[in-house]
Design a protein around this motif. Structure first.
Motif, mmCIF file in Angstrom:
data_model
loop_
_atom_site.group_PDB
_atom_site.id
_atom_site.type_symbol
_atom_site.label_atom_id
_atom_site.label_comp_id
_atom_site.label_asym_id
_atom_site.label_seq_id
_atom_site.Cartn_x
_atom_site.Cartn_y
_atom_site.Cartn_z
ATOM 1 N N PRO A 86 0.811 -1.230 0.000
ATOM 2 C CA PRO A 86 0.000 0.000 0.000
ATOM 3 C C PRO A 86 0.841 1.276 0.000
ATOM 4 C CG PRO A 86 -0.131 -1.121 2.138
ATOM 5 C CD PRO A 86 0.546 -2.059 1.195
ATOM 6 N N VAL A 87 2.020 1.238 0.618
ATOM 7 C CA VAL A 87 2.887 2.412 0.617
ATOM 8 C C VAL A 87 3.326 2.751 -0.807
ATOM 9 C CG1 VAL A 87 5.103 3.351 1.411
ATOM 10 C CG2 VAL A 87 3.687 1.994 2.971
ATOM 11 N N MET A 88 3.640 1.734 -1.588
ATOM 12 C CA MET A 88 4.051 1.955 -2.971
ATOM 13 C C MET A 88 2.887 2.495 -3.805
ATOM 14 S SD MET A 88 7.221 1.263 -3.029
ATOM 15 C CE MET A 88 7.569 1.143 -4.784
ATOM 16 N N ARG A 89 1.682 1.987 -3.570
ATOM 17 C CA ARG A 89 0.513 2.486 -4.309
ATOM 18 C C ARG A 89 0.254 3.954 -3.980
ATOM 19 N NH1 ARG A 89 -1.670 -2.403 -2.575
ATOM 20 N NH2 ARG A 89 -3.246 -1.377 -1.251
ATOM 21 N N GLU A 90 0.357 4.302 -2.699
ATOM 22 C CA GLU A 90 0.147 5.695 -2.292
ATOM 23 C C GLU A 90 1.196 6.612 -2.932
ATOM 24 O OE1 GLU A 90 0.317 5.526 1.933
ATOM 25 O OE2 GLU A 90 -1.468 4.251 2.097
ATOM 26 N N HIS A 91 2.435 6.156 -2.964
ATOM 27 C CA HIS A 91 3.507 6.935 -3.573
ATOM 28 C C HIS A 91 3.253 7.122 -5.069
ATOM 29 C CE1 HIS A 91 7.571 8.563 -3.734
ATOM 30 N NE2 HIS A 91 7.826 7.788 -4.768
ATOM 31 N N PHE A 92 2.775 6.064 -5.713
ATOM 32 C CA PHE A 92 2.483 6.094 -7.146
ATOM 33 C C PHE A 92 1.382 7.112 -7.456
ATOM 34 C CE2 PHE A 92 -0.291 4.407 -10.555
ATOM 35 C CZ PHE A 92 0.588 4.497 -11.619
ATOM 36 N N LEU A 139 20.022 -3.678 2.164
ATOM 37 C CA LEU A 139 18.832 -3.950 1.383
ATOM 38 C C LEU A 139 18.247 -5.325 1.668
ATOM 39 C CD1 LEU A 139 19.904 -2.472 -2.074
ATOM 40 C CD2 LEU A 139 18.662 -1.349 -0.223
ATOM 41 N N ALA A 140 19.029 -6.197 2.297
ATOM 42 C CA ALA A 140 18.520 -7.508 2.669
ATOM 43 C C ALA A 140 17.469 -7.412 3.763
ATOM 44 C CB ALA A 140 19.662 -8.413 3.127
ATOM 45 N N TYR A 141 17.450 -6.275 4.463
ATOM 46 C CA TYR A 141 16.588 -6.150 5.636
ATOM 47 C C TYR A 141 15.610 -4.983 5.530
ATOM 48 C CZ TYR A 141 20.313 -9.172 7.200
ATOM 49 O OH TYR A 141 21.224 -10.200 7.278
ATOM 50 N N ASP A 143 11.247 1.008 -0.130
ATOM 51 C CA ASP A 143 11.194 2.407 0.283
ATOM 52 C C ASP A 143 12.145 2.715 1.434
ATOM 53 O OD1 ASP A 143 9.945 1.098 2.326
ATOM 54 O OD2 ASP A 143 8.030 2.171 2.185
ATOM 55 N N GLY A 144 12.979 1.739 1.817
ATOM 56 C CA GLY A 144 13.985 1.959 2.840
ATOM 57 C C GLY A 144 13.545 1.636 4.251
ATOM 58 N N LYS A 145 12.270 1.303 4.441
ATOM 59 C CA LYS A 145 11.790 0.971 5.773
ATOM 60 C C LYS A 145 12.142 -0.474 6.110
ATOM 61 C CE LYS A 145 7.990 4.287 5.605
ATOM 62 N NZ LYS A 145 6.523 4.484 5.640
ATOM 63 N N PRO A 146 12.492 -0.749 7.377
ATOM 64 C CA PRO A 146 12.890 -2.112 7.756
ATOM 65 C C PRO A 146 11.763 -3.123 7.550
ATOM 66 C CG PRO A 146 13.539 -0.538 9.440
ATOM 67 C CD PRO A 146 12.656 0.204 8.484
#
Length: 369
Positions: free
Chosen positions: A13-19, A134-136, A140-143
């Motif tokens: 949902p974070v990616m959709r909101e950003h889009f 990036l493995a963790y 969007d950079g959030k853990p």
């Protein structure tokens, strides 16, 4: 470029909101089937790197052109299915490999095509990127939460699979096809990557030696090391070149090194505004130009497949302690038939298996820390 962004699909949902924030007139959904039924022409495919082949085939079946993020597929059998799906569809497939389209690499390619360097002899290009964090984290950079989970593919996919940023420019500069690859394993991994018992870790060096159809040789170096690097050097029979940032150093006919600062040509003012040194613009430009005007982009389905297969077979060579592999020409059905049922692929790491169950309460905040 005559591209309108009209729809997007992501489970996050974070990616959709950003889009939607950046494309307020577009539609966003988390349902891939609903998305592919919508009335648009082309998909920018940026799903998980290990899933690109199947997702691209779904796009073709829905009648959409495909611009796929790197790499094209995860096994040789997937590669055969993808190529044949592209051929059957008659639709455009381009790989979104952006490193060949920097100022320096594009200028070097122009000089090479003019014959300045003679016959391709040898190259050393590298893409060293310690992407341990990036493995963790999510994209969007959030853990990743809870902390015992890890990223779906950046935790484990060996760097041989991510070979296009170094091999791609050499393919474009020389306009030659890789035809054989060999690699030895590096079994020393950086701390902080999940351990691998049966397959080489992502957190290690991944060098390979690649011969091209003219007999020239390349050392392709990827991997996670304690110093990131993007060294670029190439030799021909009449001259050589190296790239440092956007500075191009030429040595021609035995002369002293000559420093050149490349400049953009046509449309460079637009390229300058985009990421990866302008490369993101040229990837989109070629894709749109092929759809609208019929001019083929460089990384069509066949070059994309060869580039991707070189990494898969380099990984396989390393797993077999240096066994050499011939790289198929995916234009040839005879070559494709040799790999049609070959499903060898790196074992996938269980994303929720980073810590034993009895320790999960203690590990809940691991990614945040």
């Amino acid at each position: 470029l005559n591209i309108d962004v009209v729809a997007g699909c992501d489970y996050n949902p974070v990616m959709r909101e950003h889009f939607i924030e950046h494309n307020p007139d577009a539609i966003a959904t988390d349902d891939a089937e609903e998305f592919l039924k919508m009335d648009f022409d082309a998909v920018l495919l940026a799903t998980y790197a290990t899933d690109h082949a199947g997702d691209a085939v779904r796009c073709f079946e829905a009648g959409k052109h495909v611009l796929s993020e790197v790499t094209s597929f995860h096994s040789m059998a997937e590669g055969v299915r993808l190529v044949e799906a592209a051929e059957k569809s008659g639709l455009v497939y381009n790989l979104a490999e952006n490193y060949p389209w920097s100022k320096a690499n594009m200028h070097l390619a122009d000089l090479w095509r003019e014959g300045v360097f003679g016959e391709f002899q040898y190259a050393e290009y590298e893409y060293l990127h310690n992407c341990r964090e990036l493995a963790y984290t999510y994209i969007d950079g959030k853990p990743v939460q809870p902390g015992w989970k890890v990223h779906y593919w950046r935790t484990w996919a060996n760097f041989h699979y991510y070979n296009t940023h170094s091999l791609g420019p050499v393919m474009h500069i020389t306009n030659l096809r890789p035809d054989r690859v060999v690699s030895l394993p590096c079994e020393i991994a950086l701390p902080g990557f999940p351990p691998r018992e049966s397959m080489l870790s992502m957190g290690t060096a991944a060098p390979s030696l690649i011969t091209f159809e003219n007999g020239g040789l390349m050392r392709n170096l990827m991997g996670a090391t304690m110093r990131d690097g993007h060294e670029k050097r190439i030799w021909g029979t009449h001259g050589a070149a190296s790239i440092h940032g956007e500075e191009l150093e030429l040595t021609l006919g035995g002369s002293a090194p000559l420093s050149v600062t490349p400049e953009w040509g046509k449309l460079g003012d637009l390229a300058e505004k985009t990421g990866h040194g302008g490369g993101d613009f040229w990837v989109l430009y070629q894709f749109a130009n092929q759809i609208l005007n019929g001019e083929p982009g460089f990384f069509d389905i066949y070059r994309s497949a060869v580039c991707t297969a070189t990494g898969i077979l380099a990984f396989r060579s390393a797993m077999e302690n240096g066994a050499p592999y011939d790289i198929p020409d995916f234009r040839s059905k005879e070559d494709r038939d040799l790999w049609r049922n070959d499903d060898f692929a790196q074992e996938r790491f269980p994303v929720d298996g980073c810590f034993p169950e009895q320790h999960r309460d203690k590990a809940a905040r691991f990614s945040t820390i």
